[in-house]
Scaffold this active site. Sequence first.
Site, PDB file in Angstrom:
ATOM      1  N   ARG A 265       0.853  -1.190   0.000  1.00  0.00           N
ATOM      2  CA  ARG A 265       0.000   0.000   0.000  1.00  0.00           C
ATOM      3  C   ARG A 265       0.883   1.232   0.000  1.00  0.00           C
ATOM      4  O   ARG A 265       1.497   1.561   1.015  1.00  0.00           O
ATOM      5  CB  ARG A 265      -0.925  -0.024   1.220  1.00  0.00           C
ATOM      6  N   HIS A 269      -3.842   4.173   4.764  1.00  0.00           N
ATOM      7  CA  HIS A 269      -4.894   3.160   4.878  1.00  0.00           C
ATOM      8  C   HIS A 269      -6.217   3.724   4.370  1.00  0.00           C
ATOM      9  O   HIS A 269      -6.944   3.078   3.613  1.00  0.00           O
ATOM     10  CB  HIS A 269      -5.021   2.714   6.331  1.00  0.00           C
ATOM     11  N   TYR A 278       4.130   5.697  11.114  1.00  0.00           N
ATOM     12  CA  TYR A 278       4.463   4.314  11.465  1.00  0.00           C
ATOM     13  C   TYR A 278       5.333   3.587  10.448  1.00  0.00           C
ATOM     14  O   TYR A 278       5.691   2.435  10.679  1.00  0.00           O
ATOM     15  CB  TYR A 278       3.187   3.504  11.728  1.00  0.00           C
TER      16      TYR A 278
END
Length: 379
Positions: A265, A269, A278
């Site tokens: 990805r 998200h 992160y």
Amino acid sequence: MTPPGLQTAKAPTEAPMVQLIDQVGDRRRDPALDPWVADIDDAALAALYRDLVVIRRIDAEGIALQRQGELGLWPPLAGQEAAQVGSARALGADDFAFPSYREHGVAWCRGVAPEGLLLAWRGTAPSGWDPYAHRLAVPQIIIGAQALHATGYAMGLAWEGAESAAVAYFGDGATSEGDVNEALVFAASFRAPVVFFCQNNHWAISEPVGLQSAQPIAARADGFGIPGVRVDGNDVLAVLAVTRQALHRARTGGGATLIEAVTYRMGPHTTADDPTRYRSDEELAAWRERDPIARVRARLEASGVDLAAVDADATAAADRAAAELRAAATGLADPAPMSVFDHVYAEPNSHLERQRERYARYLGMFDGGAGTGPQEVAR
């Protein structure tokens, strides 16, 4: 080095996986899989390339529309185009797909118009298409629930003797959900004609896949007694081949297959997420080198096709789709407030009617509570 506070998607990414086009565009031969894509000549590969370009452009436009306040949310798919196009183009007309909320590319390949891709994200309808017209279920927000839906549908196909199959799409995070594991148990027990298609994009929101899977996800299939296939999810040709193979197995009585499409990805998200909190820039840069669109373009260039013409065709198609998406977003009328109760159940029931009545009274508390009169309440 990874900056303090950031994680890395430690997972067996380099474990063996099927690949037919590598990241620099070289064609790798595979005696077992080559027959499944023997019909993919330069023209067919160019068509797949066009799909990839169109879907990436739709995704970029969806993000822009959300940032401009035209959509409430948008779940990006950049980086996962090959996994979605390759698998969706393998589906037969009678096969039924059960997606999560990120499969815009699958919806596009199943013939959903650009407008249909954003209705739910704008809040004007629960879904953007007729599931039976496109053989595509409505997007599932509950993580992993669609795996049970697909399995139940597939069991019905088997009982009816139908020569078609179901496909359940989910991410690596969903493999930790009970619904997915229960679906795998039922599918294995009843030899259901279903393909479980996991897009391992390495991040379940902010948690790396290595946190929940110490081995390749495809290896979990052994525990359920079904075949597991690990494929380069950024290789559209390989994804097409393994999905065709799995669907053939399902349709001919061989039962279920678990496919792990290893991809990444590239964006957040959802548009409510900040992935810089992160994951590292180094990890993102490494995966950009594996871009699914770039490798198909490199393969086409090596094949000697008129690359300028292919690019022009793909760009024109992408521009049209993006323009349609934007026009739809800005031209949609807001639904009547009470229409939120339409199509919830097939038949009226007292529980829904009580909710309708209470919501009508609530709206009536405000000035201009249009559409909440007696006729609207009784509808």
